[in-house]
Enzyme design. Structure first.
Site, PDB file in Angstrom:
ATOM      1  N   GLY A  58     -37.049  33.999  27.902  1.00  0.00           N
ATOM      2  CA  GLY A  58     -37.989  34.746  28.712  1.00  0.00           C
ATOM      3  C   GLY A  58     -39.382  34.176  28.728  1.00  0.00           C
ATOM      4  N   SER A  59     -40.333  35.070  28.811  1.00  0.00           N
ATOM      5  CA  SER A  59     -41.707  34.696  29.156  1.00  0.00           C
ATOM      6  C   SER A  59     -42.556  34.307  27.959  1.00  0.00           C
ATOM      7  CB  SER A  59     -42.371  35.867  29.882  1.00  0.00           C
ATOM      8  OG  SER A  59     -42.653  36.895  28.965  1.00  0.00           O
ATOM      9  N   CYS A  60     -43.749  33.836  28.296  1.00  0.00           N
ATOM     10  CA  CYS A  60     -44.712  33.413  27.279  1.00  0.00           C
ATOM     11  C   CYS A  60     -45.286  34.597  26.504  1.00  0.00           C
ATOM     12  CB  CYS A  60     -45.823  32.597  27.918  1.00  0.00           C
ATOM     13  SG  CYS A  60     -46.732  33.484  29.187  1.00  0.00           S
ATOM     14  N   THR A  61     -45.003  35.806  26.918  1.00  0.00           N
ATOM     15  CA  THR A  61     -45.507  36.977  26.198  1.00  0.00           C
ATOM     16  C   THR A  61     -44.731  37.249  24.909  1.00  0.00           C
ATOM     17  OG1 THR A  61     -44.167  38.363  27.641  1.00  0.00           O
ATOM     18  CG2 THR A  61     -46.488  38.099  28.235  1.00  0.00           C
ATOM     19  N   ALA A  62     -43.706  36.437  24.641  1.00  0.00           N
ATOM     20  CA  ALA A  62     -42.984  36.576  23.375  1.00  0.00           C
ATOM     21  C   ALA A  62     -43.935  36.448  22.195  1.00  0.00           C
ATOM     22  CB  ALA A  62     -41.877  35.528  23.284  1.00  0.00           C
TER      23      ALA A  62
END
Length: 146
Positions: A58-62
């Protein structure tokens, strides 16, 4: 064996999956419970465990979710990946650099046999140099970081 974030952890229960995990939307940052629907770890708690995943997803917000887990005192004791994922590692680095939280080790194991030994272990401890002590039943194996 590659060390992305140096750190150490005491012998801790292993929680592993053959499926990558989306931390953003897949893990509740307050409880550390995996909430991603139909994920093999759905309902499991990540805190206090050596979490073994093939990769993030998924996204860089991990990295934000990882940071929240650590700041909430709900982070894993170590994270072991099969593929390098700098975005996940970043959350642990920010926790240490900006907030002084002791680093959680993040390692990459791309060797199949070592990966199998770690993911099937009862407990794993990580030393500061990245060496692993793997305990399965009464058998104890040490893998040195080279």
């Amino acid at each position: 064996l590659k060390v992305l974030v140096p750190g150490e952890c005491p012998p801790s229960k292993v929680l592993s999956s053959t499926v990558g995990l989306s931390f953003w939307g897949g893990v509740d940052a307050n409880s550390a419970v995996v909430v991603e629907k139909n994920h093999p770890l759905e309902g499991e708690v990540l805190s206090g465990k050596v979490v073994c995943l093939p990769s993030g997803r998924g996204s860089c917000t991990a990295s934000q979710v990882i940071l929240e887990l650590v700041l909430n005192g709900r982070g894993p004791t170590a994270l072991i990946l099969k593929e390098t994922d700098e975005l996940i590692a970043l959350g642990f680095v920010v926790a240490e650099e900006l907030f002084g939280v002791i680093n959680t080790p993040v390692l990459v194991l791309d060797d199949h046999d070592t990966w199998q030994a770690v993911t099937n272990a009862d407990t794993v401890a990580v030393q500061l140099d990245g060496s692993l002590t793997i305990q399965t039943g009464s058998e104890k194996i040490v893998f040195n970081c080279v």
